[in-house]
Design a protein around this motif. Sequence first.
Motif, short mmCIF file in Angstrom:
data_model
loop_
_atom_site.label_atom_id
_atom_site.label_comp_id
_atom_site.label_asym_id
_atom_site.label_seq_id
_atom_site.Cartn_x
_atom_site.Cartn_y
_atom_site.Cartn_z
N ALA A 72 -7.80 8.14 -1.92
CA ALA A 72 -7.56 8.09 -0.47
C ALA A 72 -8.83 8.21 0.34
N GLY A 73 -9.90 8.75 -0.24
CA GLY A 73 -11.12 8.94 0.51
C GLY A 73 -12.08 7.77 0.48
N GLU A 74 -11.72 6.69 -0.21
CA GLU A 74 -12.64 5.55 -0.33
C GLU A 74 -12.71 4.76 0.98
N GLU B 64 -8.43 8.15 4.46
CA GLU B 64 -9.53 8.20 5.42
C GLU B 64 -9.70 6.90 6.19
N PRO B 65 -9.71 5.72 5.55
CA PRO B 65 -9.82 4.50 6.34
C PRO B 65 -8.50 4.16 7.01
N ASP B 66 -8.57 3.38 8.06
CA ASP B 66 -7.37 2.89 8.73
C ASP B 66 -6.60 2.01 7.74
N PRO B 67 -5.30 2.24 7.54
CA PRO B 67 -4.54 1.41 6.60
C PRO B 67 -4.58 -0.08 6.96
N VAL B 68 -4.72 -0.38 8.25
CA VAL B 68 -4.83 -1.79 8.66
C VAL B 68 -6.13 -2.39 8.09
N ALA B 69 -7.22 -1.60 8.14
CA ALA B 69 -8.48 -2.08 7.59
C ALA B 69 -8.39 -2.28 6.08
N VAL B 70 -7.67 -1.40 5.41
CA VAL B 70 -7.48 -1.52 3.95
C VAL B 70 -6.72 -2.80 3.64
N LEU C 82 0.86 -1.18 0.00
CA LEU C 82 0.00 0.00 0.00
C LEU C 82 0.90 1.23 0.00
N VAL C 83 0.83 2.00 -1.09
CA VAL C 83 1.68 3.19 -1.24
C VAL C 83 0.83 4.43 -0.98
N VAL C 84 1.15 5.16 0.09
CA VAL C 84 0.36 6.32 0.50
C VAL C 84 1.20 7.59 0.33
N PRO C 85 0.91 8.42 -0.67
CA PRO C 85 1.67 9.66 -0.86
C PRO C 85 1.47 10.62 0.33
N ASP C 86 2.47 11.44 0.59
CA ASP C 86 2.33 12.45 1.63
C ASP C 86 1.20 13.43 1.28
N ALA C 87 0.90 13.55 0.00
CA ALA C 87 -0.13 14.48 -0.45
C ALA C 87 -1.54 13.92 -0.29
N ALA C 88 -1.65 12.68 0.16
CA ALA C 88 -2.97 12.03 0.31
C ALA C 88 -3.33 11.90 1.78
N THR C 89 -4.61 12.12 2.08
CA THR C 89 -5.12 11.88 3.43
C THR C 89 -5.97 10.62 3.38
#
Length: 513
Positions: free
Chosen positions: A248-250, A195-201, A186-193
């Motif tokens: 990121a908002g999904e 919303e769900p917990d990354p563990v849940a994703v 799971l690649v999360v850019p610094d520019a993205a917020t």
Amino acid sequence: MRSHAVAVLLCLSILVSAPSVLATESQANAADDVQSMDVRYVVDRLPEQVGRVQVTAVVDVPDRVSDLSVRTPTNTTVLSADGLASTGSRWRWDGSSNTVSVTYTVPVGLRTAYGQRTADTAEWALVVRREVALHARWRWQAGPDPGWNETMAVAAGQRGVGGETAVFVGPHETITRTTPDGTVRLVVPDAATLEPDPVAVLDTIGDAQRSTTIGDAHDAVTILVTPNSLAVGGYTPSNGAPVALVNAGERVGVPTNVWVHEYRHTRQTYRTSAGMAWLEEGSADYYAARMTYQQGRIDYDRYRRRVTTDRYRDADLTRPSTWSSPDVQYDKGTRVVAALDVHIRQATDGERTFATVLRRLSRSDERLTLSVFAETVSAVAGQDLDAFVRQAVTGPAPSVPADPDGDGVSTHAERQRGTDPYRATMGDGSDDRTAARIDGTAWPQSEEQLSDDRTATDRLGVANGSRDGADRGTPERPHAPLPLWLAVLAVWLVLTGLLWRDRPGRLPGRRHR
């Protein structure tokens, strides 16, 4: 004696041909050392040109390729080329090296029916392969088509993550989970917020990974989280490839779970005609709802409302040009797949499901048409469902039976017992409390507002030099020499005949019967 001389000459001529056979086999083995043309698109940001990136396409050319020409994407500016000579609109391989390259700048900003999917900003860039891919034609001399295998990479000195069909360049965090079923990155850019917990994703994707049995299982799957400013939903640049993009908002706990939906696209390897492209989205959305329900993230009522939706119920799925919205393939497509899944389960006492259909389609090289689809569903169900399938796809949406497992226990009663409506009960039904079949696999059993966000997946065409195709030339196949085994057999037969004729005890001039 004259016959002996003729025989000897024949044997010599056959054996003389043998070296050519051996040479051909040796050449074939040498050609096998490089099976395909490997293409790497190395992406570099251009801070002084926001909206464009620099790409260096490096191509490894096998010896058996006799001719290669490429064309850069629209609106590119070619900066340099090595091993390629310009012919005007294309660049042709000059044969001086087996590794060639061309460097060019290209605009970034892919838009789909749901909005903008990629971008290049002052801080980061998100690029998909179709934006930078070369258009290629080639000829080869022997063996199978060498193919055109593409991947993307980040330029040296840049921070980012590259994959087969997309690349992110910029500051980010990578969260990885590895299980016996493979790795999810799971690649999360610094520019993205996010919303769900990354563990849940990671949980929901990992669960989908474990319970999916169609298509090729990848050792690793990369999910690029797109900044919130880009289009909602998700996007898979090429079905069957292990890279997907999700905004990121999904959310995770909704029937339209985009994280699972896009993962399903990474396992879709069947090819469809234009009239059956809806199946890619309809099946992905159906299994997103099914798996989210089985994971306990939504209740049965929300799941049921999703798969029985009346939205676009009268649309003809085989005629996209007549659709009033791109959502048709998601809404009606989901309902059609749900109905077919239940019909197959009931016809086979739960032994087969719609996943069986998808597995058969994934094993076929035939392009999927409505006729092939109807035949496959009928074969899996063990009964003629041709008319039912055609009507379901082109006419009013079919109903989805309320007793999916066909065990005679109503869905209402199963819910009161806490058992699964998709798994037949025995006795008091307690046996189905812990497992259910989703995609042909036994699977262990938050409430948020239903979302109508949709996803789009791209299917690359023949012209763009993607994995799905390229401009192919007719192979220049040399005339096949006499096979070595046949040459040896001929020599053995000739010599055996001579020895038999001159064997001891044979009386000259006497015919043997």
